[in-house]
Scaffold this active site. Sequence first.
Site, PDB file in Angstrom:
ATOM      1  N   GLY A  14      51.938  35.800  28.213  1.00 56.56           N
ATOM      2  CA  GLY A  14      53.355  36.172  28.121  1.00 56.56           C
ATOM      3  C   GLY A  14      53.943  35.706  26.789  1.00 56.56           C
ATOM      4  N   ASN A  67      46.965  42.517  31.344  1.00 57.69           N
ATOM      5  CA  ASN A  67      47.705  42.250  32.575  1.00 57.69           C
ATOM      6  C   ASN A  67      47.033  41.029  33.202  1.00 57.69           C
ATOM      7  OD1 ASN A  67      48.677  42.091  35.165  1.00 57.69           O
ATOM      8  ND2 ASN A  67      48.663  44.296  35.508  1.00 57.69           N
ATOM      9  N   ASN A  94      52.057  31.063  30.964  1.00 53.34           N
ATOM     10  CA  ASN A  94      53.502  31.277  30.883  1.00 53.34           C
ATOM     11  C   ASN A  94      53.945  32.630  31.450  1.00 53.34           C
ATOM     12  OD1 ASN A  94      56.296  30.999  29.380  1.00 53.34           O
ATOM     13  ND2 ASN A  94      55.402  32.931  28.684  1.00 53.34           N
ATOM     14  N   SER A 146      58.977  26.345  37.873  1.00 50.70           N
ATOM     15  CA  SER A 146      60.410  26.679  37.854  1.00 50.70           C
ATOM     16  C   SER A 146      61.143  25.712  38.770  1.00 50.70           C
ATOM     17  CB  SER A 146      60.636  28.105  38.364  1.00 50.70           C
ATOM     18  OG  SER A 146      62.012  28.329  38.595  1.00 50.70           O
ATOM     19  N   TYR A 160      59.063  34.767  44.400  1.00 52.24           N
ATOM     20  CA  TYR A 160      59.066  34.046  43.115  1.00 52.24           C
ATOM     21  C   TYR A 160      59.027  32.534  43.343  1.00 52.24           C
ATOM     22  CZ  TYR A 160      60.610  32.359  38.538  1.00 52.24           C
ATOM     23  OH  TYR A 160      60.699  31.695  37.338  1.00 52.24           O
ATOM     24  N   THR A 163      55.698  31.240  44.556  1.00 55.08           N
ATOM     25  CA  THR A 163      54.628  31.200  43.529  1.00 55.08           C
ATOM     26  C   THR A 163      54.823  29.982  42.637  1.00 55.08           C
ATOM     27  OG1 THR A 163      55.813  32.605  41.910  1.00 55.08           O
ATOM     28  CG2 THR A 163      54.240  33.708  43.396  1.00 55.08           C
ATOM     29  N   LYS A 164      56.074  29.596  42.399  1.00 54.95           N
ATOM     30  CA  LYS A 164      56.311  28.461  41.503  1.00 54.95           C
ATOM     31  C   LYS A 164      56.011  27.138  42.208  1.00 54.95           C
ATOM     32  CE  LYS A 164      57.270  30.943  37.937  1.00 54.95           C
ATOM     33  NZ  LYS A 164      56.335  30.971  36.791  1.00 54.95           N
ATOM     34  N   ILE A 193      67.093  29.503  31.674  1.00 56.47           N
ATOM     35  CA  ILE A 193      66.872  29.539  30.229  1.00 56.47           C
ATOM     36  C   ILE A 193      67.203  30.935  29.716  1.00 56.47           C
ATOM     37  CG2 ILE A 193      65.202  29.054  28.391  1.00 56.47           C
ATOM     38  CD1 ILE A 193      65.697  26.668  30.363  1.00 56.47           C
TER      39      ILE A 193
HETATM   40  N1  NAD Z   1      64.083  32.277  32.078  1.00 56.44           N
HETATM   41  C1  NAD Z   1      64.272  31.410  33.045  1.00 56.44           C
HETATM   42  O1  NAD Z   1      65.414  31.084  33.384  1.00 56.44           O
HETATM   43  C2  NAD Z   1      63.073  30.778  33.736  1.00 56.44           C
HETATM   44  C3  NAD Z   1      63.332  29.707  34.604  1.00 56.44           C
HETATM   45  C4  NAD Z   1      62.268  29.061  35.216  1.00 56.44           C
HETATM   46  C5  NAD Z   1      60.970  29.473  34.976  1.00 56.44           C
HETATM   47  N2  NAD Z   1      60.735  30.521  34.135  1.00 56.44           N
HETATM   48  C6  NAD Z   1      59.325  30.887  33.922  1.00 56.44           C
HETATM   49  O2  NAD Z   1      58.992  30.767  32.547  1.00 56.44           O
HETATM   50  C7  NAD Z   1      58.008  31.739  32.183  1.00 56.44           C
HETATM   51  C8  NAD Z   1      58.512  32.548  31.000  1.00 56.44           C
HETATM   52  O3  NAD Z   1      59.723  33.183  31.370  1.00 56.44           O
HETATM   53  P1  NAD Z   1      60.686  33.953  30.344  1.00 56.44           P
HETATM   54  O4  NAD Z   1      62.066  33.680  30.811  1.00 56.44           O
HETATM   55  O5  NAD Z   1      60.284  33.658  28.958  1.00 56.44           O
HETATM   56  O6  NAD Z   1      60.320  35.449  30.743  1.00 56.44           O
HETATM   57  P2  NAD Z   1      60.445  36.821  29.903  1.00 56.44           P
HETATM   58  O7  NAD Z   1      60.623  37.876  30.945  1.00 56.44           O
HETATM   59  O8  NAD Z   1      61.440  36.684  28.817  1.00 56.44           O
HETATM   60  O9  NAD Z   1      58.984  36.948  29.262  1.00 56.44           O
HETATM   61  C9  NAD Z   1      57.853  37.072  30.074  1.00 56.44           C
HETATM   62  C10 NAD Z   1      56.713  37.642  29.256  1.00 56.44           C
HETATM   63  O10 NAD Z   1      55.600  37.808  30.155  1.00 56.44           O
HETATM   64  C11 NAD Z   1      55.054  39.095  29.964  1.00 56.44           C
HETATM   65  N3  NAD Z   1      54.410  39.564  31.195  1.00 56.44           N
HETATM   66  C12 NAD Z   1      55.011  39.952  32.355  1.00 56.44           C
HETATM   67  N4  NAD Z   1      54.089  40.358  33.230  1.00 56.44           N
HETATM   68  C13 NAD Z   1      52.882  40.206  32.633  1.00 56.44           C
HETATM   69  C14 NAD Z   1      51.550  40.462  33.033  1.00 56.44           C
HETATM   70  N5  NAD Z   1      51.269  40.976  34.240  1.00 56.44           N
HETATM   71  N6  NAD Z   1      50.550  40.198  32.170  1.00 56.44           N
HETATM   72  C15 NAD Z   1      50.821  39.709  30.934  1.00 56.44           C
HETATM   73  N7  NAD Z   1      52.060  39.460  30.488  1.00 56.44           N
HETATM   74  C16 NAD Z   1      53.077  39.706  31.345  1.00 56.44           C
HETATM   75  C17 NAD Z   1      56.224  39.981  29.572  1.00 56.44           C
HETATM   76  O11 NAD Z   1      55.801  41.162  28.905  1.00 56.44           O
HETATM   77  C18 NAD Z   1      57.020  39.040  28.682  1.00 56.44           C
HETATM   78  O12 NAD Z   1      56.582  39.116  27.334  1.00 56.44           O
HETATM   79  C19 NAD Z   1      57.770  32.562  33.441  1.00 56.44           C
HETATM   80  O13 NAD Z   1      56.624  32.092  34.100  1.00 56.44           O
HETATM   81  C20 NAD Z   1      59.012  32.309  34.275  1.00 56.44           C
HETATM   82  O14 NAD Z   1      58.757  32.474  35.647  1.00 56.44           O
HETATM   83  C21 NAD Z   1      61.761  31.189  33.533  1.00 56.44           C
END
Ligand code: NAD
Length: 250
Positions: A14, A67, A94, A146, A160, A163-164, A193
């Site tokens: 990601g 993927n 990530n 998360s 969601y 999974t976390k 975030i």
């Molecule tokens: N943003 C938040 O508030 C938040 C809070 C807690 C945890 N998180 C976790 O942090 C991590 C990053 O989140 P983010 O906010 O940067 O998300 P985002 O949606 O901005 O980016 C996620 C990235 O993962 C890629 N992706 C999605 N499905 C995929 C797959 N099947 N295979 C490969 N790549 C894939 C997407 O193309 C994207 O580039 C995630 O695991 C999310 O669950 C996010």
Amino acid sequence: MKQLLEGKIAMVTGGGAGMGACDCRTFAREGAAGIVIVDLNESDARAVAEEIMAEYPACRCVPVRCNVSVEADVDRCFQVLEQEFGTLDILVNNAGVTNKIPFDEMTLEHWNFTYGVNITGAFLFAQRALRIMKAKGYGRIINMASIAGHVGGLTSGVDYATTKGAMLTLTKSVAKQGAAFGVTCNSVAPGNIKTAMEKVFGSDWDPMAVPMHRLGEPEDIADVVLFLASDMSRYMTGCCLNVNGGLFMQ
Ligand SMILES: NC(=O)c1ccc[n+]([C@@H]2O[C@H](COP(=O)([O-])OP(=O)(O)OC[C@H]3O[C@@H](n4cnc5c(N)ncnc54)[C@H](O)[C@@H]3O)[C@@H](O)[C@H]2O)c1
């Protein structure tokens, strides 16, 4: 001054957007020699790779379309890693997906999709990374959990959140597998975030509910990921670092 990740080879899933892209930039700034940027969105991964190499020419970035829930795609990432770098020091699991589907409306298809990306993907990458890292006697695995994994899903779906929660247990289990071989595995549990994912939660989230009165920036997380990726955290494994502006304290 010595950089924290001098000469290290990393793989970030990601890595084409949000926190993953920020992790890649931070690793390059800290002297990483190579990064495999894994993402479903190939053009995003490529754009991040080009941007980083323009700013940090000593860091070679290789984008790979993948993927993370598809085993053949994951194997291809490790083939590219082997061809391009021949080793791995740091893995960041990530990639993740979320939704706001009410529990009563959640289908098995939704559930399996979220589990495929968020947990099966992390398992597939961790298993392959651990083989390489155990053989070399060094490694850092960082899993993105998360706040929802601690407190349950409300702004995010139950799929969601669970999974976390599983990510926290995967972290401890992988940590036990790697501990005697110089491989640490820790997780980071962000609060809300500012990324594309955060927009899914939308306007029902009030930043004033956060004790620090602001949402997090990707850099707030990347600096903690950097700590876990570096030798600064060498005697820590199986831990979860909560990075949430005080929203959830343990
Ligand atoms: N943003 C938040 O508030 C938040 C809070 C807690 C945890 N998180 C976790 O942090 C991590 C990053 O989140 P983010 O906010 O940067 O998300 P985002 O949606 O901005 O980016 C996620 C990235 O993962 C890629 N992706 C999605 N499905 C995929 C797959 N099947 N295979 C490969 N790549 C894939 C997407 O193309 C994207 O580039 C995630 O695991 C999310 O669950 C996010």
